[in-house]
Design an enzyme around this catalytic site. Structure first.
Site, short mmCIF file in Angstrom:
data_model
loop_
_atom_site.label_atom_id
_atom_site.label_comp_id
_atom_site.label_asym_id
_atom_site.label_seq_id
_atom_site.Cartn_x
_atom_site.Cartn_y
_atom_site.Cartn_z
N ASP A 90 -6.57 9.19 9.23
CA ASP A 90 -5.00 8.79 9.85
C ASP A 90 -4.89 9.57 11.04
O ASP A 90 -5.10 10.55 11.09
CB ASP A 90 -4.09 9.26 8.64
CG ASP A 90 -4.02 8.06 7.26
OD1 ASP A 90 -4.12 7.16 7.62
OD2 ASP A 90 -3.99 8.85 6.31
N GLU A 145 0.78 -1.18 0.18
CA GLU A 145 -0.01 -0.04 0.13
C GLU A 145 0.79 1.27 -0.03
O GLU A 145 1.63 1.36 0.77
CB GLU A 145 -0.70 0.20 1.30
CG GLU A 145 -2.17 -0.70 1.13
CD GLU A 145 -3.02 -0.86 2.32
OE1 GLU A 145 -2.86 0.40 3.11
OE2 GLU A 145 -3.96 -1.55 2.44
N TYR A 179 -10.67 -4.83 2.71
CA TYR A 179 -10.14 -4.33 3.85
C TYR A 179 -10.94 -4.36 5.24
O TYR A 179 -11.85 -3.45 5.01
CB TYR A 179 -9.46 -2.97 3.74
CG TYR A 179 -8.24 -2.51 4.50
CD1 TYR A 179 -8.67 -2.19 5.82
CD2 TYR A 179 -7.21 -1.91 3.88
CE1 TYR A 179 -7.74 -1.58 6.65
CE2 TYR A 179 -6.30 -1.24 4.83
CZ TYR A 179 -6.61 -1.32 6.12
OH TYR A 179 -5.71 -0.72 7.09
#
Length: 271
Positions: free
Chosen positions: A56, A45, A170
């Site tokens: 994040d 990734e 994911y």
């Protein structure tokens, strides 16, 4: 068979590391990618640094700042991949980017650039499934895997998301932003098994995984492990060594040893 499937190694459990393009330098990013492949990475990734990374935590935010200060952009990140290929990176590369930089490029231009530069997939964490129709169409037209995400809160949406997923699915292990976590949610195994029951592609889990003990637990319930913040944090600690050509090899060795210690429970098969 698309390029993602063609390049995917036949590992028993997929190891999917995340790094930020341009952190701490473009040349170092290429060498780090090679080091991760050496340590058994199945898929890479490659994160596009962004000034407002909603998903994040502080570790990857700092990495984005370092990369942006060095002039990294979405176009430059994409163009790093052919350099990686020439140096020996053979595994699939997934571009991890927020939607705004994609919009700035233009959807058609973005996918043309991806295809031209041998990128195998894309993951856009801030684009809801319900709004991803056109992106998924363009991904299919350009033979780019569109990586979908599901979270414990997805519930009734999981089956629908899984039905349209390509590459791998994911699974977000914990709510909130990315970052190293000392413990896993108590119901993580049940969540992963529920997703696997409706998925026809590999199911990988990420967000906060940072120890071999966590990998040992999760490999029993998933097809792949995503490790991001722990690796990015190590890169940040070794910034000066990685920036200096004379000391870069030592920095890479330390990254390799660190990564090996985390993923040691994963059994790998030869390609």
């Amino acid at each position: 068979m698309n390029t993602f499937e063609a390049r995917l190694p036949k590992h028993e459990t997929l190891f999917i590391p995340f790094i930020t393009a341009g952190d701490p330098h473009e040349d170092a990013t290429v060498e780090i990618a090679l080091s991760l492949q050496k340590q058994g990475a199945s898929i890479l990734e490659l994160g596009v640094p962004y000034s407002d990374p909603l998903a994040d935590g502080p570790i990857i935010q700092e990495a984005s700042k370092r990369a942006l200060s060095g002039g990294m952009s979405i176009s430059k990140a994409i163009k790093l991949v052919p350099v990686m290929r020439k140096k020996g990176v053979k595994i699939p590369v997934i571009l991890f980017t927020y939607f705004n930089p994609v919009l700035q490029l233009g959807l058609e231009s973005f996918f043309a650039l991806m295809r031209e530069n041998e990128i195998d997939g894309v993951l856009i964490p801030d684009l809801p499934y319900e709004e991803s129709g056109r992106i998924r169409e363009l991904a299919a037209e350009n033979e780019v895997a569109y990586i979908s995400m599901v979270a414990p809160t997805s519930k009734e949406r999981i089956q629908k998301i899984a039905a349209d997923a390509t590459g791998f699915l994911y699974c977000v292990s914990s709510l909130g932003v990315t970052g190293v976590r000392s413990t896993l949610p108590a119901d993580i195994g049940t969540f992963l098994e529920d997703v696997k029951a409706v998925a026809s592609i590999p199911v990988a889990v990420g967000f906060g995984i940072s120890t071999s003990e966590q990998v040992e637990v999760l490999k029993e319930h998933s097809d792949g492990i995503v490790i991001g913040s722990a690796i990015v944090n190590k890169i940040g600690q070794l910034e000066q060594a990685l920036l200096n050509k004379d000391t870069r090899r030592d920095g890479l060795n330390q990254i390799e040893e660190y990564v090996a210690s985390i993923v040691s429970p994963i059994q790998k098969c030869e390609v």
